[in-house]
Enzyme design. Structure first.
Site, PDB file in Angstrom:
ATOM      1  N   ARG A 272       0.854  -1.195   0.000  1.00 20.74           N
ATOM      2  CA  ARG A 272       0.000   0.000   0.000  1.00 20.74           C
ATOM      3  C   ARG A 272       0.888   1.243   0.000  1.00 20.74           C
ATOM      4  O   ARG A 272       1.977   1.267   0.551  1.00 20.74           O
ATOM      5  CB  ARG A 272      -0.977  -0.016   1.175  1.00 20.74           C
TER       6      ARG A 272
ATOM      7  N   ASP B 193      -0.238   0.385  12.448  1.00 24.45           N
ATOM      8  CA  ASP B 193      -1.074   1.059  13.459  1.00 24.45           C
ATOM      9  C   ASP B 193      -1.763   0.026  14.345  1.00 24.45           C
ATOM     10  O   ASP B 193      -1.868   0.206  15.562  1.00 24.45           O
ATOM     11  CB  ASP B 193      -2.168   1.907  12.795  1.00 24.45           C
TER      12      ASP B 193
HETATM   13  C1  26A Z   1       1.314  13.304   8.155  1.00 24.91           C
HETATM   14  N1  26A Z   1       0.885  12.098   7.479  1.00 24.91           N
HETATM   15  C2  26A Z   1       1.490  11.810   6.212  1.00 24.91           C
HETATM   16  C3  26A Z   1      -0.019  11.235   8.094  1.00 24.91           C
HETATM   17  C4  26A Z   1      -0.487  10.046   7.507  1.00 24.91           C
HETATM   18  C5  26A Z   1      -1.362   9.244   8.256  1.00 24.91           C
HETATM   19  N2  26A Z   1      -1.758   9.565   9.490  1.00 24.91           N
HETATM   20  C6  26A Z   1      -1.286  10.692   9.992  1.00 24.91           C
HETATM   21  N3  26A Z   1      -0.452  11.525   9.335  1.00 24.91           N
HETATM   22  N4  26A Z   1      -0.285   9.438   6.306  1.00 24.91           N
HETATM   23  C7  26A Z   1      -1.007   8.299   6.325  1.00 24.91           C
HETATM   24  N5  26A Z   1      -1.663   8.192   7.492  1.00 24.91           N
HETATM   25  C8  26A Z   1      -2.554   7.134   7.950  1.00 24.91           C
HETATM   26  O1  26A Z   1      -1.804   5.989   8.142  1.00 24.91           O
HETATM   27  C9  26A Z   1      -2.731   4.919   8.159  1.00 24.91           C
HETATM   28  C10 26A Z   1      -2.031   3.640   7.823  1.00 24.91           C
HETATM   29  O2  26A Z   1      -0.978   3.391   8.684  1.00 24.91           O
HETATM   30  C11 26A Z   1      -3.630   6.774   6.958  1.00 24.91           C
HETATM   31  O3  26A Z   1      -4.785   7.550   7.158  1.00 24.91           O
HETATM   32  C12 26A Z   1      -3.862   5.303   7.226  1.00 24.91           C
HETATM   33  O4  26A Z   1      -5.091   5.063   7.868  1.00 24.91           O
END
Ligand code: 26A
Length: 347
Positions: free
Chosen positions: A135, A302
């Site tokens: 992913r 997560d």
């Molecule tokens: C600051 N960024 C890039 C992000 C994220 C994030 N959550 C917080 N900050 N980029 C992706 N995600 C989340 O990571 C999850 C998977 O590990 C996505 O929303 C996704 O649910």
């Protein structure tokens, strides 16, 4: 048998992060190529990525799922605990349908969310591009990027932060509000309570090393996967690509409370999880799923943290915490995004 227990008090765990709605779809590899994205990466959206979200909805039957890294972990912890409101989450959303959906999913899991609402910005979204068992994530933080520390200073929220016993913040939140991270870290330190962080993505170590290192002395437990650990080592200029060696160096970095030495927990997909402490490295095997059992790997890291936290807040041993992390990650991989089905079966 579920592990629901009634011996954890409400609000014992506080987390801050970016509440995002995931827009997830299976795409061909050339979709990633067109946007110069890499498998298993996570990035912040730039202007050139903005058409992705529409494209996923219009052309790829995208699914909308609750996301945001810390919020995911806390929802999973709640699912395993089976007792509502153990975990409290802070983050910033817009005033829209997406915020409503996130709130509903959080409530259904028993997570106690206290969103800051920014009326001028939409709720953040994350494009999740699924290519087989990989992913790639592209987050458009929008409202999430407008979280401010005064939200934590509101009396009701301050009380929640002060009353918690465990604190978890992702590295991702370093892109949004380092002062809030430092505030929570200092609160944890003053009360001698564990402060846990996550390396979150390689780009954090590449571009946010300074605020990450400002928080590091407070960090009791740091999570990361192998790519994130390598990026951290590169950012530190460490001449090694041995994961155990990197972990040892991370736990050896300056720490404010030396009576509780830092622990690093490094995941490596279906290879064993490494538990790295000052004088030891232990391996915890991961049950390898068949390719046909995998729905998508979004949220696996997560969920690992969520499973870990569900046991950690009960005072369980690190061994149990990590086994539960592995259980939770294995479960959500068999479901779309960071979602679960049925009752937890962790024993
Ligand atoms: C600051 N960024 C890039 C992000 C994220 C994030 N959550 C917080 N900050 N980029 C992706 N995600 C989340 O990571 C999850 C998977 O590990 C996505 O929303 C996704 O649910």
């Amino acid at each position: 048998m579920s592990t629901s227990s009634n011996n954890v008090r409400e609000g014992i765990l506080v987390g801050c992060g970016n509440p995002l709605l995931d827009i997830s779809a299976n795409v061909p590899m050339n979709f990633l190529d067109r946007y110069q994205m890499k498998e298993d990466d996570a990035i912040l959206a730039e202007d050139r990525h903005m058409p992705i979200y529409r494209e996923l909805v219009d052309g790829y039957q995208a699914e909308f799922l609750a996301g945001g890294s810390v919020q995911n972990s806390l929802r999973i912890a709640q699912w395993i605990l089976g007792q509502p409101r153990v975990a409290v989450f802070f983050g910033c959303v817009g005033e829209d349908d997406y915020a409503q959906r996130l709130k509903e999913k959080a409530a259904a899991a028993g997570l106690d969310v206290h969103y800051q609402v920014n009326r001028g910005q939409p709720t953040g979204t994350c494009a999740v591009l699924i290519t087989g068992t990989h992913r790639s994530l592209c987050a458009n933080l929008a409202a999430a990027n407008h979280f401010t520390i005064d939200h934590l200073e509101q009396p009701a929220n301050k009380a929640l932060v002060d009353n918690a016993k465990y604190y978890y913040i992702s590295g991702f939140f370093l892109t949004v509000n380092p002062p809030s991270i430092m505030h929570v870290a200092e609160t944890a330190h003053a009360k001698q309570r564990p402060f846990l962080m996550n390396l979150s993505a390689p780009f954090i170590s590449q571009f946010f090393m300074a605020p990450l290192m400002a928080a590091m002395p407070y960090v009791d437990i740091i999570f990361g996967n192998e790519a994130e650990a390598h990026a951290f080592a590169t950012g530190q200029g460490w001449p090694t690509d041995d994961l155990r060696e990197i972990g040892k160096r991370i736990v050896g970095l300056e720490k404010l409370n030396p009576s509780r030495p830092r622990i690093a927990i490094l995941t490596q997909g279906c290879d064993p999880v490494l538990l790295i402490q000052k004088d030891s490295v232990e391996e915890f095997p991961v049950t390898r799923l068949a390719v046909h059992e995998i729905v998508d790997t979004n949220g696996a890291g997560d969920a690992f943290v969520g499973g870990f936290l569900s046991q950690f807040v009960q005072g369980k041993s690190l061994d149990v915490c990590i086994r539960c992390g592995n259980y939770a990650a294995g479960h959500i991989i068999q479901n779309p995004g960071c979602t679960y089905s049925g009752s937890p079966q962790f024993v």
